[in-house]
Design an enzyme around this catalytic site. Structure first.
Site, PDB file in Angstrom:
ATOM      1  N   GLU A   1       0.811  -1.230   0.000  1.00 20.46           N
ATOM      2  CA  GLU A   1       0.000   0.000   0.000  1.00 20.46           C
ATOM      3  C   GLU A   1       0.842   1.279   0.000  1.00 20.46           C
ATOM      4  O   GLU A   1       0.714   2.125   0.884  1.00 20.46           O
ATOM      5  CB  GLU A   1      -0.990   0.007   1.164  1.00 20.46           C
ATOM      6  CG  GLU A   1      -2.061  -1.045   1.000  1.00 20.46           C
ATOM      7  CD  GLU A   1      -3.289  -0.806   1.876  1.00 20.46           C
ATOM      8  OE1 GLU A   1      -3.360   0.218   2.560  1.00 20.46           O
ATOM      9  OE2 GLU A   1      -4.189  -1.660   1.838  1.00 20.46           O
TER      10      GLU A   1
ATOM     11  N   GLU B   1      -5.635  -8.506   0.363  1.00 14.28           N
ATOM     12  CA  GLU B   1      -6.384  -8.119   1.563  1.00 14.28           C
ATOM     13  C   GLU B   1      -7.836  -7.864   1.185  1.00 14.28           C
ATOM     14  O   GLU B   1      -8.113  -7.314   0.107  1.00 14.28           O
ATOM     15  CB  GLU B   1      -5.810  -6.847   2.220  1.00 14.28           C
ATOM     16  CG  GLU B   1      -4.496  -7.064   2.926  1.00 14.28           C
ATOM     17  CD  GLU B   1      -3.993  -5.831   3.670  1.00 14.28           C
ATOM     18  OE1 GLU B   1      -4.817  -5.051   4.180  1.00 14.28           O
ATOM     19  OE2 GLU B   1      -2.761  -5.666   3.722  1.00 14.28           O
TER      20      GLU B   1
HETATM   21  C1  BG6 Z   1      -4.688  -2.212   5.068  1.00  8.70           C
HETATM   22  C2  BG6 Z   1      -3.306  -2.442   5.635  1.00  8.70           C
HETATM   23  O1  BG6 Z   1      -4.724  -0.969   4.480  1.00  8.70           O
HETATM   24  O2  BG6 Z   1      -5.748  -2.185   5.953  1.00  8.70           O
HETATM   25  C3  BG6 Z   1      -3.296  -3.281   6.904  1.00  8.70           C
HETATM   26  O3  BG6 Z   1      -2.456  -3.008   4.678  1.00  8.70           O
HETATM   27  C4  BG6 Z   1      -4.424  -2.837   7.818  1.00  8.70           C
HETATM   28  O4  BG6 Z   1      -2.034  -3.169   7.507  1.00  8.70           O
HETATM   29  C5  BG6 Z   1      -5.745  -3.041   7.074  1.00  8.70           C
HETATM   30  O5  BG6 Z   1      -4.462  -3.452   9.049  1.00  8.70           O
HETATM   31  C6  BG6 Z   1      -6.983  -2.746   7.893  1.00  8.70           C
HETATM   32  O6  BG6 Z   1      -6.920  -1.440   8.420  1.00  8.70           O
HETATM   33  P1  BG6 Z   1      -7.158  -1.152   9.951  1.00  8.70           P
HETATM   34  O7  BG6 Z   1      -6.938   0.299  10.125  1.00  8.70           O
HETATM   35  O8  BG6 Z   1      -8.558  -1.563  10.246  1.00  8.70           O
HETATM   36  O9  BG6 Z   1      -6.163  -1.999  10.707  1.00  8.70           O
END
Ligand code: BG6
Length: 470
Positions: free
Chosen positions: A165, A370
């Site tokens: 990211e 993700e």
């Molecule tokens: C993504 C990241 O953008 O979102 C992760 O790569 C992150 O590291 C995930 O944990 C979820 O976001 P958050 O803020 O809910 O942890």
């Protein structure tokens, strides 16, 4: 498009799950590891810090056994630069190498494909103190670090990801914490950093191909689709502005090795264009990813800018993630999508759309690295965690992946966030994503026991049936 013939998931589809080093490992200063920016940045005192996290550093064998029981075909994790080369450059730390060797060997022993991210937000603090990504020396440091990893683990890791990211790091620098003093870098500095990361990434991809001809490597960008609020032409332009400046501009540089036209105009118009050294254009062209990894959580809906400060608003009330930019776009509401309790848009169909668009643009296989729903999962008195909302969320997204496959998009795999509970960047353990519950509170570490959630059994059946049982 409604198809008359269902399109099954292909054999070899990488059913996986993801984590990142700083969010899962803990042991932040053990066995020679140095501090990363994450360890030194300011975070909310109300939520868990990253010092112990899910204690995966000490429990990785137990965790991989759970991943094997879950049936994972792939596990996407990141390697902490600070464990491998604590000084940022130079000496390699044998204890750090031993940890990842143990993890990777255990994954391979269980037939789980290791997918290693070189860098997931956690730049060594010592490099940050020398200017971080704004300093061109960090480019060489990153290439040397990657060379070290390729020679150490190239025999047993076939899938690599460069930088997680990069667009989040540049567009929302506060998302990973604020530097001591609380002032984020200026936009000018951030775009210079972006340029250096792109140069580093291009060289690392070329290096990977030279050193490990059988391996595959690609960038991992937070990728999404933007809808215009209305069929008003100005809204459509604003949505296109932001889709380009937020997503495509990063992937265009990574895949095509050149700046996107609109992006470059935006940068020059606002005095934000990075300084380019002689030879940079040729270096950017060296990067030829084998696949594109996307992190997809939600879509956004965009209206025409009003050209004043009212264009800017905090995403879902989170002051570290500001949306909107005068003269570019403003965020709008979408009445046709759901929202999580944290205000994140839930839009499974948007995933299909994003996959189509990404493939049409780059003609490369796509790995979903993700996707997931954060929720304050609760351990019940009977020892269960009923995360049926997670099952619904993932099921709907997997259905859309299947439709994208039917559309002809070569999706390599699906690695939801996250394999096991990790520290959420802003909400600590109040917002969990895993298939495996980690028994700890924000500050009370309890026993850090691993407990299978309801979604664990469900995803196990999904994988065992190669996506037929949803
Ligand atoms: C993504 C990241 O953008 O979102 C992760 O790569 C992150 O590291 C995930 O944990 C979820 O976001 P958050 O803020 O809910 O942890």
């Amino acid at each position: 498009m409604i198809y008359q013939q269902p399109s099954p998931f292909p054999a070899g589809f990488l059913w996986g799950a993801s984590t990142s080093a700083y969010q899962v490992e803990g042991a932040w200063n053990e066995d020679g590891k140095s501090a990363s920016v994450i360890d030194m940045y300011q975070h909310s005192a109300d939520t868990a810090d990253f010092t112990v996290a899910s204690d995966h550093y000490h429990r990785c064998i137990e965790d991989v056994r759970l991943f094997a029981e879950l049936g994972l075909k792939a596990y996407r994790f990141s390697i902490a630069w600070t464990r491998i080369i604590p000084g940022g450059t130079g000496e390699v730390n044998p204890a750090g190498v031993a940890f990842y060797r143990r993890l990777i060997d255990e994954l391979n022993r269980h037939g789980i494909e290791p997918i290693a991210t070189l860098y997931h937000f956690d730049l060594p603090w010592c490099l940050q103190q020398q200017g971080g990504w704004e300093n061109r020396a960090t480019i060489d440091a990153f290439v040397d670090y990657a060379r070290t990893l390729f020679s150490l683990f190239g025999d047993s890791v076939r899938h690599w990801l460069t930088i997680n990211e990069q667009n989040t790091l540049i567009l929302h620098p506060g998302a990973v914490g604020l530097p001591p003093g609380g002032v984020p870098p200026t936009a000018k500095s951030l775009w210079q950093q972006n340029h250096h990361m792109m140069l580093a990434q291009a060289q690392v991809m070329a290096l990977c191909h030279r050193m490990l001809p059988a391996a595959k490597i690609g960038p991992a960008i937070n990728t999404t689709s933007m809808y215009p609020e209305h069929c008003k032409p100005e809204d459509a332009i604003a949505a296109h502005n932001w889709e380009t400046l937020r997503g495509w501009s990063f992937l265009d540089l990574a895949v095509h090795g050149r700046y996107n036209m609109l992006h470059w105009r935006y940068l020059t118009d606002r005095g934000l264009a990075p300084d380019m050294a002689e030879g940079d254009a040729a270096i950017l062209l060296q990067g030829k990813p084998d696949y594109v990894a996307i992190n997809y959580y939600s879509t956004a809906t965009i209206a025409a800018s009003r050209g004043d400060a009212s264009d800017v608003s905090a995403r879902a009330g989170d002051q570290q993630i500001m949306l909107g930019e005068p003269g570019v776009y403003r965020a709008a509401e979408n009445p046709f999508v759901g929202k999580t309790r944290y205000g994140w848009v839930v839009d499974p169909v948007g995933l299909r759309l994003t996959l189509r668009k990404t493939y049409e643009r780059y003609h490369l296989p796509i790995l979903i690295t993700e996707n997931g729903i954060g929720a304050p999962d609760e351990l019940q008195a009977d020892g269960t965690i009923a995360d049926d909302y997670r099952i619904d969320f993932l099921r709907q997204h997997i259905q859309q992946v299947q439709l994208a496959l039917a559309d002809g998009v070569p999706v390599m795999g699906y690695c939801p966030w996250s394999a096991i509970d990790v520290v959420s960047t802003h909400q600590g353990y109040g917002k969990r994503y895993g298939f495996v519950y980690v028994n700890r509170g924000e500050h009370d570490l309890k026993d850090l026991r691993r407990i299978r959630k309801q979604s664990f059994g469900w995803y196990q059946r999904v994988i065992a049936s190669n996506g037929q049982t949803l």
